[in-house]
Write a protein that holds these residues in place. Structure first.
Motif, mmCIF file in Angstrom:
data_model
loop_
_atom_site.group_PDB
_atom_site.id
_atom_site.type_symbol
_atom_site.label_atom_id
_atom_site.label_comp_id
_atom_site.label_asym_id
_atom_site.label_seq_id
_atom_site.Cartn_x
_atom_site.Cartn_y
_atom_site.Cartn_z
ATOM 1 N N ARG A 6 0.815 -1.215 0.000
ATOM 2 C CA ARG A 6 0.000 0.000 0.000
ATOM 3 C C ARG A 6 0.850 1.268 0.000
ATOM 4 O O ARG A 6 0.373 2.328 0.387
ATOM 5 N N GLY A 7 2.109 1.171 -0.419
ATOM 6 C CA GLY A 7 2.891 2.375 -0.605
ATOM 7 C C GLY A 7 4.022 2.622 0.369
ATOM 8 O O GLY A 7 4.822 3.527 0.162
ATOM 9 N N TYR A 8 4.092 1.862 1.487
ATOM 10 C CA TYR A 8 5.228 2.053 2.387
ATOM 11 C C TYR A 8 6.476 1.529 1.677
ATOM 12 O O TYR A 8 6.423 0.487 1.034
ATOM 13 N N PRO A 9 7.595 2.249 1.749
ATOM 14 C CA PRO A 9 8.794 1.817 1.006
ATOM 15 C C PRO A 9 9.238 0.408 1.386
ATOM 16 O O PRO A 9 9.147 0.022 2.550
ATOM 17 N N SER A 10 9.725 -0.337 0.416
ATOM 18 C CA SER A 10 10.177 -1.703 0.696
ATOM 19 C C SER A 10 11.620 -1.734 1.169
ATOM 20 O O SER A 10 12.081 -2.754 1.659
ATOM 21 N N VAL A 11 12.347 -0.628 1.036
ATOM 22 C CA VAL A 11 13.700 -0.503 1.565
ATOM 23 C C VAL A 11 13.755 0.808 2.350
ATOM 24 O O VAL A 11 13.432 1.867 1.815
ATOM 25 N N VAL A 12 14.129 0.709 3.641
ATOM 26 C CA VAL A 12 14.130 1.877 4.506
ATOM 27 C C VAL A 12 15.452 1.942 5.268
ATOM 28 O O VAL A 12 15.754 1.047 6.052
ATOM 29 N N PRO A 13 16.246 2.993 5.054
ATOM 30 C CA PRO A 13 17.466 3.130 5.846
ATOM 31 C C PRO A 13 17.120 3.441 7.300
ATOM 32 O O PRO A 13 16.180 4.183 7.571
ATOM 33 N N CYS A 14 17.862 2.838 8.209
ATOM 34 C CA CYS A 14 17.686 3.077 9.640
ATOM 35 C C CYS A 14 19.001 3.606 10.197
ATOM 36 O O CYS A 14 20.008 2.890 10.207
ATOM 37 N N GLN A 75 16.508 -1.563 6.546
ATOM 38 C CA GLN A 75 15.340 -2.425 6.664
ATOM 39 C C GLN A 75 14.851 -2.770 5.266
ATOM 40 O O GLN A 75 14.671 -1.884 4.435
ATOM 41 N N VAL A 76 14.647 -4.056 5.020
ATOM 42 C CA VAL A 76 14.155 -4.515 3.727
ATOM 43 C C VAL A 76 12.935 -5.396 3.971
ATOM 44 O O VAL A 76 13.005 -6.371 4.728
ATOM 45 N N PHE A 77 11.829 -5.034 3.337
ATOM 46 C CA PHE A 77 10.627 -5.856 3.440
ATOM 47 C C PHE A 77 10.733 -7.039 2.493
ATOM 48 O O PHE A 77 11.169 -6.881 1.343
#
Length: 143
Positions: A6-14, A75-77
């Motif tokens: 639903r639009g949340y990024p599939s790769v997120v730097p933490c 973070q990777v979904f």
């Protein structure tokens, strides 16, 4: 909330900091990020903030003793966390923290790749109300 479908990024730097609120403040004031979500425990301890800029999310986390030398993770979904962890075991990676279901509606595992980089593999399970995990939403997240 954390659903890539639903639009949340599939790769997120933490990015990991000793003082998450100070880092969030600096990123807002200096680089124009907007704070979207903050998790503050009842005692005032802030361990998690999410900031957005131009459609991209940066997650700020609390640096812990176990990760004191690390200043970031990514973070990777993934669609199937168990299957991804099984593949990881055959490709030279290492599971540092086994998959655990989190109160914010995801299952996560911390892994290290052969080059020593840390990754938080994340599988969306369900939507949750941020108030259930001491989160406060300032603005709706993407999606």
């Amino acid at each position: 909330m954390y659903d890539p479908a639903r639009g949340y990024p599939s790769v997120v730097p933490c990015l990991l900091y000793d003082d998450v609120p100070a880092a969030a403040h600096w990123l807002r004031e200096t680089l124009g990020f907007r704070e979207m979500v903050r998790a503050t425990l009842p005692d005032g301890w802030v361990g998690h903030c999410e900031l957005e800029r131009d459609g991209y999310i940066v997650l700020l986390g609390r640096r812990t003793d176990s990760g004191a030398m690390n200043v970031s993770t990514t973070q990777v979904f993934v669609a199937d966390l168990a299957a991804t962890c099984a593949v990881l075991a055959t490709t030279g990676g290492e599971i540092v923290d086994v998959p655990v279901e989190q109160p914010w509606g995801v299952r996560q595992a911390m892994v290290v790749d052969p080059g020593g980089q840390r990754w938080v593999l994340t599988q969306h399970l369900r939507d949750t109300d941020p108030a259930d995990w001491f989160g406060q939403v300032f603005e709706p997240l993407l999606g």
